[in-house]
Enzyme design. Structure first.
Site: not given
Length: 595
Positions: A275-276, A297, A279-280, A331
């Protein structure tokens, strides 16, 4: 000749037998997966065929996740947003099942993979159609990004997975020559994954396959933007597990918003997040409370570098595919294009020609080259990036065209757009776009393009094209990123023996390859006696307790015996060690020490 001839014949016979065995297809049972409620003809009845109009602005987190087709806005249904208590119950069930599965054989695990592979190959159209309906991508993009990547991962695990999970013997060093050193790999327990929406099939199967093959359970939270497809794909996994007699509840798919994901991170033994970067960071913070391993990732801003000595027509086609990867859902897609000044104008002209031929529309309603934007209001963000570039001097060299769209459907689509005269002051060259925008910048020297490509907070991947392969390799070797493709794009991910991941704001840790498989394991270092029971560990007498005066002299000589820089130094020290041991008298040495 008389000695080697029989061995040669035996070798030929063995190779022939192996070849004949390969011609015998493995016995793989078929599985039945109910798809009656997801195929379009069955679901479009009067009760649920209405157009869904989501709220604009920040997503409101309720107890339900509303699902709809981004290309047509047709309503697909809803799924529950699980509470933390419900998430913990799912993990508890998975943990119980994993204790049984941890004892399963590799033969059973391989059969699970073969059953999945057989179903995927026989139902490609169904899998791709569901991915297309839930995310807006075309069938071709779904096949490339969902089917091929997943089949490649399965076949790699079938061919090599067991080998890399067996104990691996290592050198024991000079001081432990009488020992045998090895690394053993045990399941971690329950592997959690929080995955993004852009590849709803592969993003579920990717962590699940590695986790289950290495003896773990898996609990996967699918994106709220792809819950409908994720929950159907779960049926495939359940059917395959049941076919091999796996314990119930080994794999779970859960749905929800941020609260659901946070509860998952707090409950599992490892978390994989796709994800982003924002948020990571929150995932890391929550994982620090239980100190579990994390694989992140995150975003990418991959550089696509084109030197002046390339075959331009072939590179142009690769560049367009790279930019529009998965219907503009980038992606591992290229987001920055650097082209040598000698071919810049011709490259732009050929790119624009291809882009103008691309039509955008609902992917299942006609022959469109690109589908819809999955996330609500994302097209507005893309246009803002374009506007920022235009305000700072960029120009639009060409755009794709829309198909037959209604006036109220424009928000779900964004035409592929070529930008020229761009530079690094523009947001489009710094921020992840996740959309079909091709900003093309000119460079003059290899040193310049290396500096430009490294001028990013992201470091996921790159692609370098040159007629001189050594030159392309040299450029790629100086780029600070996790994966690199030479005269190709995204080929690294199709080599599933390779680890995948990035650096900087693109995350850390790896999935795929040996590294990704073993990352699902408790890695245990083991040392055992090589010649047991004939040679056993025994503390030399000079350093046994109570330690005597000659203890340190013995230790000094022992260190030089093992690690001296020359053979003569080591031999001299060995003589001294033997002398100390032979002349050692514990009583006299202890008396001297106590005086």
């Amino acid at each position: 000749m008389a000695i080697w001839w029989p061995l040669f014949v035996l070798g030929i016979a063995y190779a022939l037998c192996r070849f004949l065995l390969m011609l015998i297809p493995p016995s793989v049972p078929s599985i039945e997966v109910d798809a009656s409620d997801v195929v379009e003809d069955a679901s479009q009845n009067k009760e649920n065929s209405f157009i869904y109009i989501p709220r604009r602005g920040k997503t409101v987190q309720t107890d339900k996740i509303q699902c709809y087709e981004p290309a047509t806005m047709k309503y697909l249904g809803y799924f529950p947003a699980l509470t933390p208590e419900e998430v913990r119950e799912h993990v508890a069930q998975a943990r119980k099942a994993q204790k049984i599965w941890a004892k399963s054989s590799f033969k059973q695990r391989r059969q699970f993979l073969r059953i999945l592979l057989k179903y995927i190959i026989e139902h490609q159209d169904l899998i791709c159609e569901i991915s297309s309906r839930d995310t807006g991508k075309t069938m071709v993009d779904a096949s490339l990004g969902e089917i091929m990547t997943t089949c490649e991962k399965i076949t790699w695990l079938l061919d090599e997975g067991e080998k890399w999970l067996k104990p691996e013997y290592r050198s024991s060093g000079r001081s432990m020559l009488h020992k045998r050193a090895k690394v053993e790999f045990y399941p971690l327990g329950v592997v959690g994954a929080i995955v993004s929406w852009n590849y709803p099939f592969h993003n579920v199967f990717n962590p699940m396959l590695a986790a289950v093959f290495s003896g773990n359970a898996a609990v996967i939270k699918v994106s709220e933007h792809a819950s409908w497809s994720g929950c159907f794909y779960y049926r495939i996994i359940q059917a395959a597990l049941a076919a091999v007699g796996a314990p119930e509840n080994l794999v779970h798919i859960i749905t929800g918003f941020a609260e659901t994901g946070q509860a998952l991170v707090s409950s599992v033994d490892k978390i994989i997040f796709v994800g982003s970067p924002g948020v990571g960071k929150m995932i890391m913070q929550r994982a620090s409370e239980t100190l579990i391993p994390v694989t992140l990732e995150l975003g990418g801003k991959d550089a696509f570098i084109v030197c002046e000595d390339v075959d331009l027509p072939s590179v142009v086609q690769v560049a367009v595919r790279a930019a529009l990867q998965s219907s503009g859902q980038n992606c591992a897609g290229a987001e920055r294009f650097y082209v040598h000044r000698d071919i810049y104008s011709e490259f732009v002209a050929q790119i624009v020609k291809v882009i103008k031929s691309i039509s955008v529309g609902p992917p299942l309603s006609g022959r469109f080259d690109m589908g819809a934007i999955c996330m609500q209001e994302h097209s507005e963000k893309l246009q803002n990036l374009v506007n920022d570039a235009l305000d700072k001097g960029a120009e639009i060299a060409g755009r794709g065209s829309f198909g037959h769209l209604g006036e109220d459907a424009v928000d779900q689509f964004f035409p592929p757009t070529v930008l020229i005269n761009v530079d690094h002051t523009m947001k489009i060259m710094q921020e992840e776009a996740f959309g079909p925008i091709l900003p093309i910048m000119m460079f003059s020297t290899d040193e310049e393009v290396i500096e430009l490509a490294n001028d990013s907070k992201y470091g996921l991947g790159c692609a370098v094209f040159s007629g001189n392969q050594k030159r392309a390799i040299e450029i790629a070797s100086q780029l600070h990123c996790g994966v690199a493709a030479i005269n190709d794009f995204a080929s690294t991910y199709m080599c599933q023996s390779l680890p995948f991941g990035g650096v900087k704001h693109s995350g850390f840790g790896r999935f795929a390859g040996v590294e990704g498989l073993r990352a699902c394991c408790l890695i245990k270092s083991v040392v055992e006696d090589r010649f047991w029971p004939y040679i056993r560990t025994k503390i030399p007498k000079p350093i046994q307790y109570p330690v005597t005066e000659i203890g340190f002299e013995f230790q000094e000589s022992l260190v030089e015996t093992l690690y001296g820089l020359s053979v003569w130094d080591r031999l001299r020290a060995l003589v001294n060690v033997l002398k100390i041991v032979s002349e050692y008298n514990p009583t006299s040495n202890l008396t001297k020490k106590t005086r």
